[in-house]
Design a protein around this motif. Sequence first.
Motif, PDB file in Angstrom:
ATOM      1  N   THR A   1       6.859  72.006 -33.445  1.00 33.16           N
ATOM      2  CA  THR A   1       6.405  70.990 -32.494  1.00 33.16           C
ATOM      3  C   THR A   1       5.022  71.397 -31.999  1.00 33.16           C
ATOM      4  O   THR A   1       4.870  71.934 -30.911  1.00 33.16           O
ATOM      5  N   ALA A   2       4.030  71.170 -32.855  1.00 32.96           N
ATOM      6  CA  ALA A   2       2.666  71.486 -32.451  1.00 32.96           C
ATOM      7  C   ALA A   2       2.209  70.488 -31.390  1.00 32.96           C
ATOM      8  O   ALA A   2       2.614  69.327 -31.409  1.00 32.96           O
ATOM      9  N   ARG A   3       1.387  70.942 -30.480  1.00 33.58           N
ATOM     10  CA  ARG A   3       0.892  70.051 -29.430  1.00 33.58           C
ATOM     11  C   ARG A   3      -0.015  68.995 -30.049  1.00 33.58           C
ATOM     12  O   ARG A   3      -0.942  69.293 -30.781  1.00 33.58           O
ATOM     13  N   ARG A   4       0.273  67.761 -29.753  1.00 34.46           N
ATOM     14  CA  ARG A   4      -0.525  66.664 -30.278  1.00 34.46           C
ATOM     15  C   ARG A   4      -1.831  66.535 -29.489  1.00 34.46           C
ATOM     16  O   ARG A   4      -1.872  66.827 -28.295  1.00 34.46           O
ATOM     17  N   GLU A   5      -2.851  66.079 -30.185  1.00 34.72           N
ATOM     18  CA  GLU A   5      -4.100  65.754 -29.509  1.00 34.72           C
ATOM     19  C   GLU A   5      -3.927  64.375 -28.873  1.00 34.72           C
ATOM     20  O   GLU A   5      -3.885  63.358 -29.577  1.00 34.72           O
ATOM     21  N   LEU A   6      -3.806  64.334 -27.562  1.00 35.28           N
ATOM     22  CA  LEU A   6      -3.525  63.083 -26.874  1.00 35.28           C
ATOM     23  C   LEU A   6      -4.815  62.338 -26.565  1.00 35.28           C
ATOM     24  O   LEU A   6      -5.780  62.935 -26.078  1.00 35.28           O
ATOM     25  N   PRO A   7      -4.842  61.035 -26.836  1.00 35.52           N
ATOM     26  CA  PRO A   7      -6.058  60.267 -26.552  1.00 35.52           C
ATOM     27  C   PRO A   7      -6.312  60.159 -25.051  1.00 35.52           C
ATOM     28  O   PRO A   7      -5.387  60.167 -24.242  1.00 35.52           O
ATOM     29  N   ALA A   8      -7.588  60.060 -24.693  1.00 37.51           N
ATOM     30  CA  ALA A   8      -7.974  59.855 -23.290  1.00 37.51           C
ATOM     31  C   ALA A   8      -7.800  58.388 -22.931  1.00 37.51           C
ATOM     32  O   ALA A   8      -7.925  57.504 -23.781  1.00 37.51           O
ATOM     33  N   PHE A   9      -7.489  58.126 -21.654  1.00 37.90           N
ATOM     34  CA  PHE A   9      -7.291  56.737 -21.250  1.00 37.90           C
ATOM     35  C   PHE A   9      -8.630  55.994 -21.297  1.00 37.90           C
ATOM     36  O   PHE A   9      -9.606  56.415 -20.684  1.00 37.90           O
ATOM     37  N   PRO A  10      -8.665  54.850 -21.990  1.00 37.12           N
ATOM     38  CA  PRO A  10      -9.922  54.109 -22.145  1.00 37.12           C
ATOM     39  C   PRO A  10     -10.199  53.194 -20.953  1.00 37.12           C
ATOM     40  O   PRO A  10     -10.028  51.971 -21.022  1.00 37.12           O
ATOM     41  N   THR A  11     -10.648  53.750 -19.853  1.00 36.58           N
ATOM     42  CA  THR A  11     -10.851  52.938 -18.646  1.00 36.58           C
ATOM     43  C   THR A  11     -11.914  51.857 -18.838  1.00 36.58           C
ATOM     44  O   THR A  11     -11.989  50.925 -18.034  1.00 36.58           O
TER      45      THR A  11
ATOM     46  N   PRO B   1      -5.583  63.352 -13.170  1.00 36.10           N
ATOM     47  CA  PRO B   1      -6.001  62.717 -14.427  1.00 36.10           C
ATOM     48  C   PRO B   1      -6.164  61.216 -14.232  1.00 36.10           C
ATOM     49  O   PRO B   1      -5.343  60.575 -13.568  1.00 36.10           O
ATOM     50  N   VAL B   2      -7.213  60.649 -14.800  1.00 33.84           N
ATOM     51  CA  VAL B   2      -7.467  59.221 -14.643  1.00 33.84           C
ATOM     52  C   VAL B   2      -6.332  58.393 -15.242  1.00 33.84           C
ATOM     53  O   VAL B   2      -6.113  57.245 -14.842  1.00 33.84           O
ATOM     54  N   ASP B   3      -5.590  58.994 -16.165  1.00 36.42           N
ATOM     55  CA  ASP B   3      -4.458  58.293 -16.793  1.00 36.42           C
ATOM     56  C   ASP B   3      -3.456  57.781 -15.762  1.00 36.42           C
ATOM     57  O   ASP B   3      -2.883  56.700 -15.933  1.00 36.42           O
ATOM     58  N   MET B   4      -3.221  58.572 -14.712  1.00 35.36           N
ATOM     59  CA  MET B   4      -2.202  58.189 -13.743  1.00 35.36           C
ATOM     60  C   MET B   4      -2.620  56.933 -12.979  1.00 35.36           C
ATOM     61  O   MET B   4      -1.858  55.953 -12.922  1.00 35.36           O
ATOM     62  N   ALA B   5      -3.806  56.939 -12.399  1.00 34.56           N
ATOM     63  CA  ALA B   5      -4.261  55.758 -11.666  1.00 34.56           C
ATOM     64  C   ALA B   5      -4.398  54.557 -12.596  1.00 34.56           C
ATOM     65  O   ALA B   5      -4.057  53.428 -12.230  1.00 34.56           O
ATOM     66  N   ALA B   6      -4.882  54.790 -13.826  1.00 37.12           N
ATOM     67  CA  ALA B   6      -5.096  53.686 -14.763  1.00 37.12           C
ATOM     68  C   ALA B   6      -3.780  53.074 -15.219  1.00 37.12           C
ATOM     69  O   ALA B   6      -3.644  51.846 -15.317  1.00 37.12           O
ATOM     70  N   SER B   7      -2.791  53.902 -15.499  1.00 42.43           N
ATOM     71  CA  SER B   7      -1.484  53.382 -15.918  1.00 42.43           C
ATOM     72  C   SER B   7      -0.823  52.619 -14.779  1.00 42.43           C
ATOM     73  O   SER B   7      -0.226  51.556 -14.983  1.00 42.43           O
ATOM     74  N   LEU B   8      -0.947  53.154 -13.559  1.00 42.91           N
ATOM     75  CA  LEU B   8      -0.385  52.450 -12.414  1.00 42.91           C
ATOM     76  C   LEU B   8      -1.132  51.146 -12.137  1.00 42.91           C
ATOM     77  O   LEU B   8      -0.545  50.187 -11.632  1.00 42.91           O
ATOM     78  N   ALA B   9      -2.419  51.097 -12.491  1.00 42.94           N
ATOM     79  CA  ALA B   9      -3.171  49.856 -12.331  1.00 42.94           C
ATOM     80  C   ALA B   9      -2.549  48.743 -13.162  1.00 42.94           C
ATOM     81  O   ALA B   9      -2.477  47.587 -12.729  1.00 42.94           O
ATOM     82  N   LEU B  10      -2.076  49.085 -14.360  1.00 43.24           N
ATOM     83  CA  LEU B  10      -1.405  48.087 -15.206  1.00 43.24           C
ATOM     84  C   LEU B  10      -0.109  47.614 -14.552  1.00 43.24           C
ATOM     85  O   LEU B  10       0.238  46.428 -14.610  1.00 43.24           O
ATOM     86  N   ALA B  11       0.624  48.555 -13.923  1.00 41.73           N
ATOM     87  CA  ALA B  11       1.852  48.168 -13.228  1.00 41.73           C
ATOM     88  C   ALA B  11       1.540  47.282 -12.019  1.00 41.73           C
ATOM     89  O   ALA B  11       2.302  46.362 -11.698  1.00 41.73           O
ATOM     90  N   VAL B  12       0.425  47.542 -11.349  1.00 44.04           N
ATOM     91  CA  VAL B  12       0.022  46.710 -10.210  1.00 44.04           C
ATOM     92  C   VAL B  12      -0.303  45.295 -10.687  1.00 44.04           C
ATOM     93  O   VAL B  12       0.143  44.297 -10.096  1.00 44.04           O
ATOM     94  N   LEU B  13      -1.083  45.177 -11.762  1.00 49.07           N
ATOM     95  CA  LEU B  13      -1.390  43.858 -12.322  1.00 49.07           C
ATOM     96  C   LEU B  13      -0.119  43.153 -12.756  1.00 49.07           C
ATOM     97  O   LEU B  13       0.043  41.940 -12.571  1.00 49.07           O
TER      98      LEU B  13
END
Length: 515
Positions: free
Chosen positions: A34-44, A65-77
């Motif tokens: 289980t090698a660590r995957r290269e995770l993409p950055a959130f495309p704000t 991480p900007v991912d948290m606010a950005a993902s929650l932004a989708l839930a807000v919308l």
Amino acid sequence: MSAQPVDSSDLWAGLSLVEEPGAEPVWEDPIPLTARRELPAFPTEVFPAWLGDFVRAVAEETQTPVDMAASLALAVLSTAAGGRAVVHVRGRWREPTNTFVVVALPPGNRKSAVFSLMTNPLYKSEALLAAASANTIIEAEITAKLAKEVAESAATKAARADADKRDQLVAEAISLAQTAESLTVPAKPRLLADDATPEVIASLLAEQGGRLAVMSAEGGIFDIIAGRYSGTPNMEVFLRGQAGDRLRVDRRGREEFIEAPALTMGLTVQPSVIEDIGRIKGAGDRGLLARFLYSLPTSLVGHRKILPDTIPDAVADTYEERVIALTMSLADWTDPAVLQLSPEANDALVAYERRQEPRLRKRGGDLGHVGNWAAKLGGATCRLAGLLHLATHTENGHTQPITADTMRDAVTLSDYFTGHALAVFDLMGADPIANRARTVHDLLRTSEWTEISKRDLMAKLSRSEFPTVADLDPALNLLEDHGYIRAQPVHRTGGRGRPPSPRYLIHPQLSEPTA
């Protein structure tokens, strides 16, 4: 005569050169299963400026991480639009705009602070909706109360009437009682719930006309779904609420149907909760796991600024105004606003679907082992496109079509969530071949063999996990690809009887005695 290079297919796999007959093979360090995957950055950059600026500012001020606010932004919308807008894709294919989003981060990552900043406009919208409906609710309560009192009075009068008048008065009492029963008092508008039980969530959905969001900075809702307190997993309202399937609800002694429920979920959890989700009985088979968009960002703890920039007032004010405007503009819609795709947006979606389809193959597709989740990506992409479109046009999105650029931005988001979902499903152990390979790996490590035949290995393994050799072969191939074992050439004697069983050399790292 010097030795010549020999093709690796003729000798042990992975051995590029044998210098002397009988020489010990040279092993390289194996690749972790289980090698660590290269995770993409959130495309704000896919967000309109007002939303992207706020998301980045929240991440900066909270040092998360900007991912948290950005993902929650989708839930807000999704909360603002869910149940009030749908995307018409093509033909009879329509996608609602509600989504399930979950972000996994370790403790100490200021999840509550980010949650508060992102959801505050929703609570203000909820208060505005409640204030606007207050007079209507009071009027309905008084009307219902008076109608009930009149009906009860009529029933009493009919019961005391003389025989010659009783039939007429009974009929009048029945009519008044039916009228009183038909009067309903509107529920106080509500957009958000926390870690409520499935029964409460179903009841709230019915009260709110099919729209509700479960937003929580903790993962307690998964304990509730798993049945930790009731003893039985209960996920029906979540399955139907995300898909928009008709839901039957028993409320106050009567049965109600929600024709098109739109449930949103926006959650932040600890990574260990992600592993636990995969163990919920029926969560995989029934499709609960397939309904979430997953984000697994890297924690900034240990690398945070001590004095970060704060959120500019203008950026915060604009975010609040736009979220409230979107929520209020759709609040009174009974039939959902229909968002159309432009022909170019449809072409962009078709191109994405064609790219994705080969990836779903069980053999050779990198998404084959998460097929239930990946098969929903086309619909999820349309939902994301609808949300991005409404974020760009917060007050009149229904009057113009979704553009090709918006659809391409939605595809970019889908690619982000795909990369993170693969890492999340690694945590859950969703790949059966990888799981079996780990079982064989653990057996080889604890047994300290230097080599073994496939037949002997099969005899040591559980038949429940490895019913046939066909179940073992893919696991051995994966272990060989990762450098833990090497297949030896099979020498046939030419005689009758069973052919010799293939044998495998075992990496010294596994065969050496453990401490």
